[in-house]
Scaffold this active site. Sequence first.
Site, PDB file in Angstrom:
ATOM      1  N   PRO A 141       2.279  10.605  -2.557  1.00 56.48           N
ATOM      2  CA  PRO A 141       1.933  11.609  -3.559  1.00 56.48           C
ATOM      3  C   PRO A 141       1.572  11.028  -4.931  1.00 56.48           C
ATOM      4  O   PRO A 141       2.190  10.074  -5.399  1.00 56.48           O
ATOM      5  CB  PRO A 141       3.195  12.471  -3.667  1.00 56.48           C
ATOM      6  CG  PRO A 141       4.278  11.647  -3.077  1.00 56.48           C
ATOM      7  CD  PRO A 141       3.642  10.783  -2.046  1.00 56.48           C
ATOM      8  N   ASN A 142       0.573  11.651  -5.505  1.00 57.92           N
ATOM      9  CA  ASN A 142       0.080  11.367  -6.860  1.00 57.92           C
ATOM     10  C   ASN A 142      -0.711  10.067  -6.975  1.00 57.92           C
ATOM     11  O   ASN A 142      -1.277   9.778  -8.023  1.00 57.92           O
ATOM     12  CB  ASN A 142       1.236  11.362  -7.890  1.00 57.92           C
ATOM     13  CG  ASN A 142       1.967  12.693  -7.901  1.00 57.92           C
ATOM     14  OD1 ASN A 142       1.331  13.731  -8.074  1.00 57.92           O
ATOM     15  ND2 ASN A 142       3.267  12.684  -7.687  1.00 57.92           N
ATOM     16  N   ARG A 160      -3.523   8.491 -14.115  1.00 56.77           N
ATOM     17  CA  ARG A 160      -2.088   8.792 -14.123  1.00 56.77           C
ATOM     18  C   ARG A 160      -1.311   7.667 -14.807  1.00 56.77           C
ATOM     19  O   ARG A 160      -1.288   6.541 -14.328  1.00 56.77           O
ATOM     20  CB  ARG A 160      -1.627   8.908 -12.669  1.00 56.77           C
ATOM     21  CG  ARG A 160      -0.153   9.065 -12.499  1.00 56.77           C
ATOM     22  CD  ARG A 160       0.271   8.833 -11.065  1.00 56.77           C
ATOM     23  NE  ARG A 160       1.691   9.050 -10.931  1.00 56.77           N
ATOM     24  CZ  ARG A 160       2.437   8.583  -9.955  1.00 56.77           C
ATOM     25  NH1 ARG A 160       1.887   7.880  -8.986  1.00 56.77           N
ATOM     26  NH2 ARG A 160       3.718   8.818  -9.919  1.00 56.77           N
ATOM     27  N   TYR A 164       0.756   2.385 -14.239  1.00 56.37           N
ATOM     28  CA  TYR A 164       0.071   2.180 -12.956  1.00 56.37           C
ATOM     29  C   TYR A 164      -1.307   1.529 -13.092  1.00 56.37           C
ATOM     30  O   TYR A 164      -1.962   1.275 -12.071  1.00 56.37           O
ATOM     31  CB  TYR A 164      -0.048   3.520 -12.213  1.00 56.37           C
ATOM     32  CG  TYR A 164       1.302   4.119 -11.887  1.00 56.37           C
ATOM     33  CD1 TYR A 164       2.194   3.449 -11.043  1.00 56.37           C
ATOM     34  CD2 TYR A 164       1.709   5.334 -12.438  1.00 56.37           C
ATOM     35  CE1 TYR A 164       3.446   3.978 -10.764  1.00 56.37           C
ATOM     36  CE2 TYR A 164       2.956   5.878 -12.151  1.00 56.37           C
ATOM     37  CZ  TYR A 164       3.818   5.190 -11.313  1.00 56.37           C
ATOM     38  OH  TYR A 164       5.062   5.707 -11.045  1.00 56.37           O
ATOM     39  N   ASN A 219       2.909   2.667   0.550  1.00 55.42           N
ATOM     40  CA  ASN A 219       3.408   3.058  -0.769  1.00 55.42           C
ATOM     41  C   ASN A 219       3.716   4.549  -0.658  1.00 55.42           C
ATOM     42  O   ASN A 219       2.838   5.393  -0.819  1.00 55.42           O
ATOM     43  CB  ASN A 219       2.380   2.793  -1.869  1.00 55.42           C
ATOM     44  CG  ASN A 219       2.976   3.076  -3.248  1.00 55.42           C
ATOM     45  OD1 ASN A 219       4.060   3.666  -3.368  1.00 55.42           O
ATOM     46  ND2 ASN A 219       2.279   2.658  -4.299  1.00 55.42           N
ATOM     47  N   ALA A 223       6.901   8.652  -4.652  1.00 55.39           N
ATOM     48  CA  ALA A 223       8.201   9.281  -4.918  1.00 55.39           C
ATOM     49  C   ALA A 223       9.021   9.502  -3.644  1.00 55.39           C
ATOM     50  O   ALA A 223      10.259   9.477  -3.685  1.00 55.39           O
ATOM     51  CB  ALA A 223       7.992  10.602  -5.643  1.00 55.39           C
ATOM     52  N   GLU A 237       6.662  -2.298   2.519  1.00 58.97           N
ATOM     53  CA  GLU A 237       6.703  -1.286   1.451  1.00 58.97           C
ATOM     54  C   GLU A 237       6.118  -1.909   0.186  1.00 58.97           C
ATOM     55  O   GLU A 237       6.481  -3.025  -0.177  1.00 58.97           O
ATOM     56  CB  GLU A 237       8.162  -0.877   1.218  1.00 58.97           C
ATOM     57  CG  GLU A 237       8.334   0.072   0.040  1.00 58.97           C
ATOM     58  CD  GLU A 237       9.784   0.518  -0.148  1.00 58.97           C
ATOM     59  OE1 GLU A 237      10.445   0.872   0.855  1.00 58.97           O
ATOM     60  OE2 GLU A 237      10.243   0.516  -1.298  1.00 58.97           O
ATOM     61  N   HIS A 286       4.846  -1.249  -4.030  1.00 50.15           N
ATOM     62  CA  HIS A 286       4.803  -0.440  -5.249  1.00 50.15           C
ATOM     63  C   HIS A 286       3.965  -1.163  -6.286  1.00 50.15           C
ATOM     64  O   HIS A 286       4.048  -2.394  -6.404  1.00 50.15           O
ATOM     65  CB  HIS A 286       6.211  -0.200  -5.806  1.00 50.15           C
ATOM     66  CG  HIS A 286       7.085   0.516  -4.841  1.00 50.15           C
ATOM     67  ND1 HIS A 286       6.962   1.866  -4.613  1.00 50.15           N
ATOM     68  CD2 HIS A 286       8.056   0.064  -4.015  1.00 50.15           C
ATOM     69  CE1 HIS A 286       7.836   2.218  -3.685  1.00 50.15           C
ATOM     70  NE2 HIS A 286       8.504   1.144  -3.299  1.00 50.15           N
ATOM     71  N   ARG A 305      12.765   0.217 -13.748  1.00 51.05           N
ATOM     72  CA  ARG A 305      12.531   1.574 -14.222  1.00 51.05           C
ATOM     73  C   ARG A 305      13.799   2.433 -14.072  1.00 51.05           C
ATOM     74  O   ARG A 305      14.904   1.901 -14.023  1.00 51.05           O
ATOM     75  CB  ARG A 305      11.315   2.163 -13.482  1.00 51.05           C
ATOM     76  CG  ARG A 305      10.042   1.337 -13.708  1.00 51.05           C
ATOM     77  CD  ARG A 305       8.846   1.932 -13.008  1.00 51.05           C
ATOM     78  NE  ARG A 305       8.542   3.262 -13.512  1.00 51.05           N
ATOM     79  CZ  ARG A 305       7.724   4.125 -12.881  1.00 51.05           C
ATOM     80  NH1 ARG A 305       7.145   3.760 -11.747  1.00 51.05           N
ATOM     81  NH2 ARG A 305       7.489   5.310 -13.397  1.00 51.05           N
TER      82      ARG A 305
HETATM   83  C1  DQA Z   1       5.388   3.927  -7.111  1.00 50.78           C
HETATM   84  C2  DQA Z   1       6.799   3.971  -7.729  1.00 50.78           C
HETATM   85  C3  DQA Z   1       7.479   5.292  -7.425  1.00 50.78           C
HETATM   86  O1  DQA Z   1       8.784   5.322  -8.012  1.00 50.78           O
HETATM   87  C4  DQA Z   1       6.680   6.452  -8.015  1.00 50.78           C
HETATM   88  O2  DQA Z   1       7.272   7.673  -7.685  1.00 50.78           O
HETATM   89  C5  DQA Z   1       5.246   6.400  -7.636  1.00 50.78           C
HETATM   90  C6  DQA Z   1       4.558   5.123  -7.550  1.00 50.78           C
HETATM   91  C7  DQA Z   1       4.626   2.660  -7.483  1.00 50.78           C
HETATM   92  O3  DQA Z   1       3.645   2.345  -6.803  1.00 50.78           O
HETATM   93  O4  DQA Z   1       4.973   1.985  -8.457  1.00 50.78           O
HETATM   94  O5  DQA Z   1       4.613   7.434  -7.474  1.00 50.78           O
HETATM   95  O6  DQA Z   1       5.533   3.958  -5.695  1.00 50.78           O
END
Ligand code: DQA
Length: 145
Positions: A11-12, A19, A24, A74, A77, A98, A100, A107
Site C-alpha cells: 500500500p501507498n 509521497r 522515500y 515490500n 505498512a 523483504e 524497505h 523510525r
Molecule cells: C516501507 C516502510 C513501512 O514502514 C511503511 O509503512 C511503508 C514503506 C519502506 O519501504 O520503507 O509504506 O515499507
Amino acid sequence: MAKKLTVINGPNLNLLGEREPGIYGTLTLKELTDGLKRRFPEVEFTFIQSNHEGSLVDAIHQALQANADGIILNAAAYTHTSVALRDAVSAVKIPTVEVHLSNVHAREDFRHRSLIAPVCKGVIAGFGPKSYDLAVMAFQDDVNG
Ligand code: DQA
C-alpha cells in the site's frame, strides 16, 4: 539460467515520487521498476503493486503458479500487521526477501517489528531504491573468489 523474480509492492507505494520524498525519495514506482529491468536484463521480472491485503496474498500465490525462483516483497505498512501475508509467504515456500526503502529501525517503534521477516530468507532496508537491487543480487548465483 535466467531467474524469474516476482516483485510485490504494498500500500501507498504507487505514490512513490510524491509521497514523503524526504523519506522515500523522488523516484516513481515506474522509474524504480524500469531501473531494475534495465540493470538486470537477464532477470524475468513480474511486478505487482496493490493497496489491498488480499490482493497481495493473491500476488504471492501467483508467484507459485508462475514458478518464480524468488519473491521480493515490500509489504509496506502490512509488514507490521499482516498475519495473512506472513502465512502466504510460508505457504508458497518460495525464497522471499523483504525490502524497505527506508531504514524502518531508525523510525517509529511500530515499524521495528515485522511479522513477515521471520519467514523470509533475509531483509534489506534503508538503501532507497537500491534496496531492491540488493534483493535481486541476493538471488544471483554465488560467485567464487
Ligand atoms: C516501507 C516502510 C513501512 O514502514 C511503511 O509503512 C511503508 C514503506 C519502506 O519501504 O520503507 O509504506 O515499507
